[in-house]
Design a protein around this motif. Structure first.
Motif, PDB file in Angstrom:
ATOM      1  N   GLU A   3       0.847  -1.199   0.000  1.00  0.00           N
ATOM      2  CA  GLU A   3       0.000   0.000   0.000  1.00  0.00           C
ATOM      3  C   GLU A   3       0.882   1.249   0.000  1.00  0.00           C
ATOM      4  OE1 GLU A   3      -3.267   0.519  -0.070  1.00  0.00           O
ATOM      5  OE2 GLU A   3      -3.907  -1.580  -0.101  1.00  0.00           O
ATOM      6  N   ILE A   4       0.822   2.020  -1.073  1.00  0.00           N
ATOM      7  CA  ILE A   4       1.590   3.257  -1.177  1.00  0.00           C
ATOM      8  C   ILE A   4       0.618   4.430  -1.269  1.00  0.00           C
ATOM      9  CG2 ILE A   4       3.361   4.536  -2.431  1.00  0.00           C
ATOM     10  CD1 ILE A   4       4.305   1.917  -3.650  1.00  0.00           C
ATOM     11  N   HIS A   5       0.716   5.345  -0.313  1.00  0.00           N
ATOM     12  CA  HIS A   5      -0.161   6.510  -0.289  1.00  0.00           C
ATOM     13  C   HIS A   5       0.625   7.757  -0.671  1.00  0.00           C
ATOM     14  CE1 HIS A   5      -3.676   4.891   2.341  1.00  0.00           C
ATOM     15  NE2 HIS A   5      -3.154   3.922   1.585  1.00  0.00           N
ATOM     16  N   PHE A   6       0.086   8.521  -1.602  1.00  0.00           N
ATOM     17  CA  PHE A   6       0.696   9.769  -2.059  1.00  0.00           C
ATOM     18  C   PHE A   6      -0.102  10.940  -1.501  1.00  0.00           C
ATOM     19  CE2 PHE A   6       2.045   6.589  -5.030  1.00  0.00           C
ATOM     20  CZ  PHE A   6       3.313   6.966  -5.449  1.00  0.00           C
ATOM     21  N   ILE A   7       0.581  11.796  -0.722  1.00  0.00           N
ATOM     22  CA  ILE A   7      -0.040  13.001  -0.183  1.00  0.00           C
ATOM     23  C   ILE A   7       0.445  14.163  -1.048  1.00  0.00           C
ATOM     24  CG2 ILE A   7      -0.463  14.400   1.868  1.00  0.00           C
ATOM     25  CD1 ILE A   7      -1.283  11.441   2.168  1.00  0.00           C
ATOM     26  N   HIS A  34      -0.472  -1.204  -4.608  1.00  0.00           N
ATOM     27  CA  HIS A  34      -1.799  -0.569  -4.625  1.00  0.00           C
ATOM     28  C   HIS A  34      -1.625   0.898  -4.235  1.00  0.00           C
ATOM     29  CE1 HIS A  34      -5.775   0.691  -3.050  1.00  0.00           C
ATOM     30  NE2 HIS A  34      -6.185   0.025  -4.123  1.00  0.00           N
ATOM     31  N   LEU A  35      -2.051   1.800  -5.106  1.00  0.00           N
ATOM     32  CA  LEU A  35      -1.811   3.227  -4.918  1.00  0.00           C
ATOM     33  C   LEU A  35      -3.058   3.956  -4.450  1.00  0.00           C
ATOM     34  CD1 LEU A  35       0.249   4.013  -8.171  1.00  0.00           C
ATOM     35  CD2 LEU A  35       1.023   2.944  -6.040  1.00  0.00           C
ATOM     36  N   THR A  36      -2.841   4.880  -3.526  1.00  0.00           N
ATOM     37  CA  THR A  36      -3.890   5.798  -3.077  1.00  0.00           C
ATOM     38  C   THR A  36      -3.335   7.213  -3.184  1.00  0.00           C
ATOM     39  OG1 THR A  36      -4.838   4.184  -1.548  1.00  0.00           O
ATOM     40  CG2 THR A  36      -5.367   6.514  -1.152  1.00  0.00           C
ATOM     41  N   VAL A  37      -4.079   8.108  -3.806  1.00  0.00           N
ATOM     42  CA  VAL A  37      -3.632   9.486  -3.985  1.00  0.00           C
ATOM     43  C   VAL A  37      -4.588  10.426  -3.259  1.00  0.00           C
ATOM     44  CG1 VAL A  37      -3.103  11.321  -5.641  1.00  0.00           C
ATOM     45  CG2 VAL A  37      -2.633   8.922  -6.232  1.00  0.00           C
ATOM     46  N   ASN A  57      -3.162   1.669   7.326  1.00  0.00           N
ATOM     47  CA  ASN A  57      -2.082   0.692   7.170  1.00  0.00           C
ATOM     48  C   ASN A  57      -1.265   0.877   5.888  1.00  0.00           C
ATOM     49  OD1 ASN A  57      -2.694  -0.731   9.628  1.00  0.00           O
ATOM     50  ND2 ASN A  57      -4.438  -1.673   8.575  1.00  0.00           N
ATOM     51  N   ALA A  58      -1.005   2.109   5.538  1.00  0.00           N
ATOM     52  CA  ALA A  58      -0.117   2.370   4.401  1.00  0.00           C
ATOM     53  C   ALA A  58       1.283   1.848   4.721  1.00  0.00           C
ATOM     54  CB  ALA A  58      -0.070   3.864   4.107  1.00  0.00           C
ATOM     55  N   ALA A  59       1.900   1.192   3.755  1.00  0.00           N
ATOM     56  CA  ALA A  59       3.261   0.678   3.942  1.00  0.00           C
ATOM     57  C   ALA A  59       4.292   1.747   3.646  1.00  0.00           C
ATOM     58  CB  ALA A  59       3.487  -0.534   3.042  1.00  0.00           C
ATOM     59  N   ILE A  60       3.972   2.636   2.719  1.00  0.00           N
ATOM     60  CA  ILE A  60       4.836   3.755   2.346  1.00  0.00           C
ATOM     61  C   ILE A  60       3.952   4.985   2.178  1.00  0.00           C
ATOM     62  CG2 ILE A  60       6.364   4.721   0.563  1.00  0.00           C
ATOM     63  CD1 ILE A  60       7.113   1.822  -0.187  1.00  0.00           C
ATOM     64  N   ILE A  61       4.400   6.113   2.691  1.00  0.00           N
ATOM     65  CA  ILE A  61       3.663   7.364   2.510  1.00  0.00           C
ATOM     66  C   ILE A  61       4.596   8.351   1.823  1.00  0.00           C
ATOM     67  CG2 ILE A  61       2.459   9.281   3.636  1.00  0.00           C
ATOM     68  CD1 ILE A  61       1.634   7.353   5.838  1.00  0.00           C
ATOM     69  N   THR A  80       7.945   6.213  13.797  1.00  0.00           N
ATOM     70  CA  THR A  80       7.211   5.058  13.271  1.00  0.00           C
ATOM     71  C   THR A  80       8.135   4.232  12.384  1.00  0.00           C
ATOM     72  OG1 THR A  80       6.415   6.007  11.181  1.00  0.00           O
ATOM     73  CG2 THR A  80       5.180   6.562  13.184  1.00  0.00           C
ATOM     74  N   ASP A  81       7.646   3.076  11.939  1.00  0.00           N
ATOM     75  CA  ASP A  81       8.429   2.248  11.016  1.00  0.00           C
ATOM     76  C   ASP A  81       7.925   2.382   9.587  1.00  0.00           C
ATOM     77  OD1 ASP A  81       6.024   0.964  11.281  1.00  0.00           O
ATOM     78  OD2 ASP A  81       6.853  -0.984  11.869  1.00  0.00           O
ATOM     79  N   ILE A  82       7.154   3.432   9.307  1.00  0.00           N
ATOM     80  CA  ILE A  82       6.653   3.676   7.954  1.00  0.00           C
ATOM     81  C   ILE A  82       7.626   4.590   7.224  1.00  0.00           C
ATOM     82  CG2 ILE A  82       4.743   4.588   6.564  1.00  0.00           C
ATOM     83  CD1 ILE A  82       2.904   4.088   8.965  1.00  0.00           C
ATOM     84  N   PRO A  83       8.236   4.133   6.134  1.00  0.00           N
ATOM     85  CA  PRO A  83       9.166   4.996   5.405  1.00  0.00           C
ATOM     86  C   PRO A  83       8.428   6.074   4.618  1.00  0.00           C
ATOM     87  CG  PRO A  83       8.946   2.883   4.292  1.00  0.00           C
ATOM     88  CD  PRO A  83       8.173   2.771   5.574  1.00  0.00           C
TER      89      PRO A  83
END
Length: 294
Positions: A3-7, A34-37, A57-61, A80-83
């Motif tokens: 899960e990759i979230h783009f802010i 899986h991308l979320t924008v 639960n995003a794996a990468i933000i 946190t442990d989220i890169p």
């Protein structure tokens, strides 16, 4: 699925962000990522969106914007442990430049896809974080004029510098005590750096490192207009230490206190802040943010 979230801050830089889900998907593997924008709409919205992504639960933000957007996203990920990934889309892009993250979107996305990460230090001012630098005096004045000009270009930045040189020559009423040093009256600049760049490849602390566990501090006492011009030249030459009034040192912790005025007019990662606290405790949190790098 990763899960990759783009802010995304859609008005960063020139306000022409191409980052949509349909634009991004070809750069990733369909059955792996899986991308979320998410698009921010106002100041501090990026922080709220990041907090939502953490609970989702995003794996990468990924912070997509300038140093202000990066600060909002990164502040939520400290400890946190989220890169965090970066797509530099701002005008200065100081932190991204220090980390050698390119402005080319395709190359920046490849860094996120590769998932190579490091841990970097984080600066803390009372209950706020900074990742590049924070300052009081001249650099805060530059940011104030830069933001008010609405010109997010190098020309706008240089014009803000010139305006600030004129303003700093007027009478100012600021008294600051730094640790146990003698009291400084109307300091020209107090800059505390975690990174060696401020944006546009400008550096007042070229030896600063994101991973050395230390803050680099530059203090310049009040100077006249002629020396201000000389100071500007020394910035371009990266020889600020040639100015006799410039003092620099490294530390893990710094205390600032003011005896007058309603607030500290300061810049934090290139954003103007009016800090109403009378006393500032500035410290370093070693290797407390995981970030994706080339």
């Amino acid at each position: 699925m990763i899960e990759i979230h783009f802010i995304v801050n859609p008005i960063s830089g020139h306000g022409k962000s191409p980052l949509t889900k349909s634009f991004l998907e070809p750069y990733f593997v369909k059955n792996v990522h899986h991308l979320t924008v998410k698009h921010s709409a106002y100041k501090k919205h990026a922080a709220a969106l990041t907090k939502d992504s953490i609970t989702e639960n995003a794996a990468i933000i990924v912070a997509c914007g300038g140093d202000g957007t990066i600060n909002e996203v990164a502040s939520c990920l400290v400890g946190t442990d989220i890169p965090m990934g970066i797509i530099p889309m701002g005008s200065g892009n100081g932190l991204a430049s220090n980390l050698q993250i390119p402005k080319n979107i395709r190359k920046a996305l490849a860094i996120i896809k590769n998932k190579k990460s490091i841990k970097i230090d984080v600066g803390q001012i009372n209950n706020r974080y900074f990742f590049s630098n924070m300052g009081i005096g001249f650099d805060a004045s530059v940011i104030k004029h830069y933001e008010s000009s609405q010109k997010r270009t190098l020309y706008g930045y240089l014009n803000a510098c010139l305006t600030s040189f004129r303003d700093m020559g007027r009478n100012r009423n600021l008294e600051v005590r730094i640790n146990d040093m003698n009291q400084l009256v109307n300091p020209f600049i107090i800059l505390i750096s975690n990174s060696n760049e401020m944006g546009y490849h400008v550096s007042l602390t070229p030896k600063a490192s994101l991973q050395d566990g230390l803050l680099d501090v530059l203090i310049v006492s009040r100077i006249n207009r002629l020396k201000m011009l000389w100071f500007g030249i020394l910035i371009l030459l990266r020889k600020v230490y040639w100015l006799p009034e410039a003092k620099s040192f490294q530390t893990k912790e710094l205390y600032l206190s003011k005896s007058n005025g309603d607030y500290f007019e300061s810049q934090i990662d290139g954003e103007l802040f009016e800090i109403t606290d009378k006393n500032l405790n500035i410290s370093i949190l070693e290797k407390s943010l995981e970030i994706l790098v080339p």
